[in-house]
Design a protein around this motif. Structure first.
Motif, mmCIF file in Angstrom:
data_model
loop_
_atom_site.group_PDB
_atom_site.id
_atom_site.type_symbol
_atom_site.label_atom_id
_atom_site.label_comp_id
_atom_site.label_asym_id
_atom_site.label_seq_id
_atom_site.Cartn_x
_atom_site.Cartn_y
_atom_site.Cartn_z
ATOM 1 N N ALA A 40 0.822 -1.227 0.000
ATOM 2 C CA ALA A 40 0.000 0.000 0.000
ATOM 3 C C ALA A 40 0.852 1.271 0.000
ATOM 4 O O ALA A 40 0.312 2.377 -0.054
ATOM 5 C CB ALA A 40 -0.920 -0.001 1.221
ATOM 6 N N PHE A 41 2.168 1.117 0.051
ATOM 7 C CA PHE A 41 3.063 2.277 0.195
ATOM 8 C C PHE A 41 2.821 3.352 -0.873
ATOM 9 O O PHE A 41 2.589 4.525 -0.536
ATOM 10 C CB PHE A 41 4.522 1.794 0.192
ATOM 11 C CG PHE A 41 5.508 2.827 0.663
ATOM 12 C CD1 PHE A 41 5.659 3.117 2.011
ATOM 13 C CD2 PHE A 41 6.313 3.514 -0.242
ATOM 14 C CE1 PHE A 41 6.587 4.064 2.455
ATOM 15 C CE2 PHE A 41 7.240 4.462 0.177
ATOM 16 C CZ PHE A 41 7.373 4.730 1.536
ATOM 17 N N PRO A 42 2.817 2.990 -2.192
ATOM 18 C CA PRO A 42 2.619 4.041 -3.200
ATOM 19 C C PRO A 42 1.207 4.633 -3.201
ATOM 20 O O PRO A 42 0.996 5.704 -3.768
ATOM 21 C CB PRO A 42 2.878 3.326 -4.536
ATOM 22 C CG PRO A 42 3.462 1.999 -4.185
ATOM 23 C CD PRO A 42 3.027 1.666 -2.802
ATOM 24 N N ASP A 43 0.251 3.954 -2.566
ATOM 25 C CA ASP A 43 -1.105 4.522 -2.449
ATOM 26 C C ASP A 43 -1.174 5.537 -1.314
ATOM 27 O O ASP A 43 -2.124 6.319 -1.224
ATOM 28 C CB ASP A 43 -2.128 3.407 -2.180
ATOM 29 C CG ASP A 43 -2.113 2.361 -3.281
ATOM 30 O OD1 ASP A 43 -1.940 2.751 -4.451
ATOM 31 O OD2 ASP A 43 -2.242 1.163 -2.972
ATOM 32 N N GLN A 44 -0.183 5.493 -0.433
ATOM 33 C CA GLN A 44 -0.177 6.372 0.741
ATOM 34 C C GLN A 44 0.923 7.419 0.693
ATOM 35 O O GLN A 44 0.880 8.401 1.431
ATOM 36 C CB GLN A 44 0.006 5.534 2.023
ATOM 37 C CG GLN A 44 -1.240 4.777 2.442
ATOM 38 C CD GLN A 44 -2.397 5.721 2.706
ATOM 39 O OE1 GLN A 44 -3.345 5.781 1.938
ATOM 40 N NE2 GLN A 44 -2.327 6.487 3.789
ATOM 41 N N VAL A 45 1.913 7.197 -0.170
ATOM 42 C CA VAL A 45 3.102 8.056 -0.192
ATOM 43 C C VAL A 45 3.451 8.450 -1.629
ATOM 44 O O VAL A 45 3.609 7.575 -2.486
ATOM 45 C CB VAL A 45 4.312 7.310 0.432
ATOM 46 C CG1 VAL A 45 5.587 8.138 0.271
ATOM 47 C CG2 VAL A 45 4.059 6.993 1.907
ATOM 48 N N ALA A 46 3.547 9.751 -1.878
ATOM 49 C CA ALA A 46 4.113 10.249 -3.138
ATOM 50 C C ALA A 46 5.340 11.073 -2.778
ATOM 51 O O ALA A 46 5.290 11.882 -1.837
ATOM 52 C CB ALA A 46 3.101 11.110 -3.881
ATOM 53 N N ILE A 47 6.443 10.865 -3.490
ATOM 54 C CA ILE A 47 7.648 11.650 -3.235
ATOM 55 C C ILE A 47 8.055 12.356 -4.519
ATOM 56 O O ILE A 47 8.255 11.719 -5.550
ATOM 57 C CB ILE A 47 8.815 10.768 -2.724
ATOM 58 C CG1 ILE A 47 8.411 10.043 -1.427
ATOM 59 C CG2 ILE A 47 10.061 11.625 -2.491
ATOM 60 C CD1 ILE A 47 9.485 9.095 -0.887
ATOM 61 N N GLN A 48 8.117 13.685 -4.448
ATOM 62 C CA GLN A 48 8.508 14.488 -5.607
ATOM 63 C C GLN A 48 9.947 14.944 -5.428
ATOM 64 O O GLN A 48 10.289 15.559 -4.415
ATOM 65 C CB GLN A 48 7.577 15.703 -5.760
ATOM 66 C CG GLN A 48 7.738 16.444 -7.072
ATOM 67 C CD GLN A 48 7.235 15.646 -8.273
ATOM 68 O OE1 GLN A 48 6.245 14.916 -8.152
ATOM 69 N NE2 GLN A 48 7.916 15.768 -9.396
ATOM 70 N N LEU A 49 10.800 14.630 -6.408
ATOM 71 C CA LEU A 49 12.208 15.030 -6.370
ATOM 72 C C LEU A 49 12.356 16.359 -7.110
ATOM 73 O O LEU A 49 12.121 16.433 -8.315
ATOM 74 C CB LEU A 49 13.077 13.949 -7.034
ATOM 75 C CG LEU A 49 12.954 12.533 -6.442
ATOM 76 C CD1 LEU A 49 13.739 11.532 -7.281
ATOM 77 C CD2 LEU A 49 13.433 12.511 -4.986
ATOM 78 N N ASN A 50 12.729 17.408 -6.387
ATOM 79 C CA ASN A 50 12.892 18.731 -6.980
ATOM 80 C C ASN A 50 14.294 18.816 -7.589
ATOM 81 O O ASN A 50 15.259 19.147 -6.919
ATOM 82 C CB ASN A 50 12.692 19.814 -5.918
ATOM 83 C CG ASN A 50 12.510 21.197 -6.520
ATOM 84 O OD1 ASN A 50 12.105 21.335 -7.674
ATOM 85 N ND2 ASN A 50 12.810 22.238 -5.747
ATOM 86 N N ASP A 51 14.385 18.470 -8.867
ATOM 87 C CA ASP A 51 15.641 18.298 -9.598
ATOM 88 C C ASP A 51 16.349 17.027 -9.111
ATOM 89 O O ASP A 51 15.783 16.259 -8.337
ATOM 90 C CB ASP A 51 16.547 19.534 -9.461
ATOM 91 C CG ASP A 51 17.337 19.783 -10.758
ATOM 92 O OD1 ASP A 51 17.712 18.812 -11.438
ATOM 93 O OD2 ASP A 51 17.570 20.954 -11.098
ATOM 94 N N THR A 52 17.599 16.818 -9.551
ATOM 95 C CA THR A 52 18.300 15.564 -9.219
ATOM 96 C C THR A 52 18.973 15.611 -7.851
ATOM 97 O O THR A 52 19.513 14.605 -7.409
ATOM 98 C CB THR A 52 19.392 15.251 -10.263
ATOM 99 O OG1 THR A 52 20.279 16.368 -10.348
ATOM 100 C CG2 THR A 52 18.786 14.967 -11.626
ATOM 101 N N HIS A 53 18.965 16.748 -7.174
ATOM 102 C CA HIS A 53 19.697 16.864 -5.906
ATOM 103 C C HIS A 53 19.296 15.794 -4.886
ATOM 104 O O HIS A 53 20.161 15.272 -4.190
ATOM 105 C CB HIS A 53 19.549 18.272 -5.308
ATOM 106 C CG HIS A 53 19.777 19.364 -6.303
ATOM 107 N ND1 HIS A 53 19.070 20.548 -6.295
ATOM 108 C CD2 HIS A 53 20.620 19.454 -7.367
ATOM 109 C CE1 HIS A 53 19.468 21.306 -7.296
ATOM 110 N NE2 HIS A 53 20.398 20.672 -7.965
ATOM 111 N N PRO A 54 18.002 15.424 -4.780
ATOM 112 C CA PRO A 54 17.641 14.341 -3.855
ATOM 113 C C PRO A 54 17.552 12.965 -4.537
ATOM 114 O O PRO A 54 16.886 12.070 -4.032
ATOM 115 C CB PRO A 54 16.268 14.773 -3.313
ATOM 116 C CG PRO A 54 15.763 15.819 -4.236
ATOM 117 C CD PRO A 54 16.790 16.096 -5.290
ATOM 118 N N ALA A 55 18.257 12.779 -5.665
ATOM 119 C CA ALA A 55 18.155 11.530 -6.439
ATOM 120 C C ALA A 55 18.561 10.296 -5.641
ATOM 121 O O ALA A 55 18.084 9.190 -5.913
ATOM 122 C CB ALA A 55 19.023 11.637 -7.696
ATOM 123 N N LEU A 56 19.433 10.462 -4.648
ATOM 124 C CA LEU A 56 19.877 9.303 -3.859
ATOM 125 C C LEU A 56 18.730 8.684 -3.055
ATOM 126 O O LEU A 56 18.887 7.600 -2.493
ATOM 127 C CB LEU A 56 21.026 9.700 -2.918
ATOM 128 C CG LEU A 56 22.373 9.941 -3.623
ATOM 129 C CD1 LEU A 56 23.346 10.650 -2.681
ATOM 130 C CD2 LEU A 56 22.977 8.624 -4.110
#
Length: 776
Positions: free
Chosen positions: A329-345
């Motif tokens: 159910a994780f992707p139904d409860q959590v969306a993560i937006q990466l603002n550019d590649t800086h948080p790519a890790l």
């Protein structure tokens, strides 16, 4: 005592800025005096203006706290899907006035401060900007937080609490000098430290493979201490959270192998760990592969993902069964937006948590990870794209390098199966670049590890699809989207231009503040000469106010050489709070990047909303501004994207333009010959050399068109009525560029979330804790 109100300030009294009830004012005064006494431990005899600012800030903050707690309680009860906006930058600016506006307290506070014999504007000017960003990308994140709260989304901003933000710029003898931005020196009334949620972040060490799985061991630990800042929505009782991490050394740092003589040194060395959150890198659109920067990028990601997973496990969806946590159910409860590649890790880190710690099979972990992440690309300039040396990642994050290699192998296997024998395609699409030392292409990692990738204006998203990441979009065309940037009308109209905001409200009502598309109603007043004059008067008042500010700050008229001629002033230390003064006073906005080089721009939108006309190229969001207002209502000049491509093909020769245009030749010769720098004739040689031989932006190619276009601007300016009509057409067409619209699109197309117009109830009596925003 406070000065008499100007016409513009009188307009503030209208309801758009909240109601002035006698009770409200009395309560605010009481709160102010209480904080002056109990929080600041001062009385009116010894209090400084800064004490008064802090007393007011704490009083306003008091009005946030109940809403903040109630909002978080509501999210806990209702378990909505949450969106996490990960960014290395949040360029927030000042918080006081924005909070008063969003809580509907502005007028009551103005009145309370007036009755206390103080000057509101003077107090507002004392607040430091929270300068935790370089420019566009960081300010976009701040606008997005405002919109997410206003739209009732369960959203969190996650970043770093830099001790020193973007440097303060001083101009000394014509040169830039950078000074440290010690923005926390006097304390920050808006943040709340949360040491109870402190988390460990690991670096270095080695990887051990055993029958029980993979372990990352012998690491160095740095602690991440969260500081929470409230993010109020506009008049809807929603208060979301921006959580910024500060680095702390653990108490046993460097003391494991300590003997008596090393104790002092071990304590002094704690600074090395804590340096991670010391300072914001001041590079915008330029990649510099520094180890400290990579540490910052992993630090924010590792702390944030632990927090996200803790919150998921605490919800009813993440409760454990016999086999451990149900992560389906994780992707139904959590969306993560990466603002550019800086948080790519975040991508390999989430994989590490799922596979190494939660023991999920790789394929299941990868499926969940991809559904969770989405990536926003902010630039097509090659020097800005992050490419980390494999050697450095191997030293700092050995397990993550292994995971990235594994992701890459599976990715390339897929490509090889689809395109047998196409070795060149494999090379182009690999996450690892081989030429000139092995490097990890972070944009490729983001694309492969996300379910959605977006650019930030139509033209930019097209370039991303058809040029920069062409191979990837051919493979998964549906993954690539456009989300044109926007700005929050709360800060960029109500706060910075109250005169114009009120004028608009008088004509079309107040609802436009939450639905900026309603500005199209202003088209109905194009024939209203009085209204056009009023708009012009507001601009004039803003100019007057700004000129008084300049006189105070710069002593503008101090140079006898210039005398009564038209002056060009370089505004030093441009920042959010200065933009709030400049933009409402501006007549002409110059957006002159060569077509195809600026991703979007947002300053262009701020100027448009505040009644400036635009001279610009068909680049970034200018294209859509021209689409909304009609190209005839902007001053468009220069090469289009196809012209630039044709010139690239032919070969750009700066000398041709230099020889053909006498005015250009004269200007360049004067710069080159030391006319403007007689004491140092060679001062600008490098600039001239660049313009002739290394100018990727082809400045001379647009010069003639630019000068001709400026003549058209001057001509129109001589006809105030026609100018003002064009201004109104631009304001009326600027509704699309609200960040509310942008965030609605992200929510619908990427996060699979529904904005809500429910107003969270502040009483505990309500059974479901909500009432409709229109009602009580």
């Amino acid at each position: 005592m406070a000065k008499p109100l100007t016409d513009q300030e009188k307009r503030r009294q209208i309801s758009i800025r909240g109601i002035v009830g006698v009770e409200n004012v009395a309560e605010l005064k009481k709160g102010f005096n209480r904080h002056l006494h109990f929080t600041l431990v001062k009385d009116r005899n010894v209090a400084t203006p800064r004490d008064y600012f802090f007393a007011l800030a704490h009083t306003v903050r008091d009005h946030l706290v109940g809403r903040w707690i109630r909002t978080q309680q509501y999210y806990y009860e209702k378990c909505p899907k949450r969106v996490y906006y990960l960014s290395l930058e949040f360029y927030m600016g000042r918080t006081l006035q924005n909070t008063m506006i969003n809580l509907g307290l502005q007028n009551a506070c103005d009145e309370a401060i007036y009755q206390l014999g103080l000057d509101m504007e003077e107090l507002e000017e004392i607040e430091e900007d929270a300068g935790l960003g370089n420019g566009g990308l960081g300010r976009l994140a701040a606008c997005f937080l405002d919109s997410m709260a206003t739209l009732g989304l369960a959203a969190y901003g996650y970043g770093i609490r830099y001790e020193y933000g973007i440097f303060n710029q001083k101009i000394r003898d014509g040169w830039q000098v950078e000074e440290a931005d010690d923005w926390l020196r006097h304390g920050n009334p808006w943040e709340k430290a949360r040491p109870e949620f402190m988390l460990p972040v690991h670096f270095y060490g080695r990887v051990e493979h055993s029958n029980s799985g993979v372990k990352w061991i012998d690491t160095q630990v740095v602690l991440a201490l969260p500081y929470d800042t409230p993010v109020p929505g506009y008049m809807n009782n929603t208060v979301n959270t921006m959580r910024l991490w500060s680095a702390r050394a653990p108490n046993d740092f460097n003391l494991q192998d300590f003997n008596v003589g090393d104790y002092i040194q071990a304590v002094l060395d704690r600074n090395l760990a804590e340096n991670i959150s010391r300072v914001l890198y001041p590079n915008d659109n330029f990649f510099e592969g520094k180890e400290l920067r990579l540490k910052q990028e992993y630090f924010v990601v590792a702390a944030t993902l632990q927090d996200v997973i803790r919150r998921f496990k605490a919800s009813k969806f993440g409760s454990e069964d016999r086999a451990g946590t149900a992560f389906d159910a994780f992707p139904d409860q959590v969306a993560i937006q990466l603002n550019d590649t800086h948080p790519a890790l975040a991508i390999p880190e989430l994989m590490r948590i799922f596979v190494d710690i939660e023991k999920l099979p790789w394929s299941k972990a990868w499926e969940i990870t991809r559904k969770t992440f989405a990536y926003t690309n902010h630039t097509v300039l090659p020097e800005a794209l992050e490419r980390w040396p494999v050697e450095l990642v191997e030293k700092l994050l050995p397990r993550h390098l292994q995971i990235i290699y594994e992701i890459n192998q599976k990715h390339l296997d897929k490509i090889a199966a689809l395109f047998p024998k196409d070795v060149d395609r494999l090379r182009r699409m690999s996450l690892i670049e081989e030429e000139g030392g092995k490097r990890i292409n972070m944009a490729h990692l983001c694309i492969v590890g996300s379910h959605a990738v977006n650019g930030v204006a139509k033209i930019h998203s097209d370039i991303v699809k058809t040029q920069v990441f062409k191979d990837f979009s051919e493979l998964e065309p549906d993954k690539f989207q456009n989300k044109t940037n926007g700005i929050t009308p709360r800060r960029w109209l109500l706060l910075c231009n109250p005169g114009l905001a009120e004028l608009i409200a008088e004509k079309i009502g107040e609802d436009y503040v939450k639905d900026l598309s309603q500005l199209t109603k202003l088209h109905g007043f194009l024939g209203d000469d009085v209204f056009l004059r009023e708009i012009s008067n507001v601009k004039q008042e803003n100019k007057l106010k700004f000129s008084q500010f300049l006189e105070k700050e710069y002593k503008v008229n101090n140079d006898p050489m210039v005398g009564n001629k038209l002056k060009v002033i370089f505004l030093e230390n441009y920042r959010v709070s200065l933009a709030e003064k400049v933009i409402p006073a501006t007549d002409l906005s110059e957006q002159i990047s060569t077509a195809g080089t600026e991703a979007s721009g947002t300053g262009n939108m701020k100027f448009m909303l505040n009644g400036a006309l635009t001279i610009g190229t068909m680049d970034g969001a200018n294209v859509e501004m021209a689409e909304e207002a009609g190209e005839e209502n902007l001053f468009i000049f220069g090469m289009r994207i196809d012209d630039v491509a044709a010139l690239d093909k032919k070969g750009y020769n700066a000398k041709e333009y230099y020889e053909a245009l006498p005015e250009l030749k004269l200007a360049i010769d004067q710069i080159n010959n030391g006319f403007y720098s007689p004491k140092q004739p060679d001062l600008f040689k490098d600039v001239i050399n660049m313009l002739f031989y290394h100018d990727r932006f082809k400045v001379f190619a647009d010069y003639e068109a630019y000068v001709k276009c400026q003549e058209k601007v001057s001509q129109l300016y001589m006809n105030p009525k026609a100018w003002n009509a064009m201004v109104l057409k631009n304001i009326a067409a600027s509704g699309k560029f609200s960040s509310d619209r942008t965030i609605k699109e992200y929510a619908k197309d990427i996060w699979n979330m529904e904005p809500s117009d429910l107003k969270i109830s502040l009483s505990n009596e309500s059974s479901n804790g909500v009432y409709k925003a229109s009602g009580k």
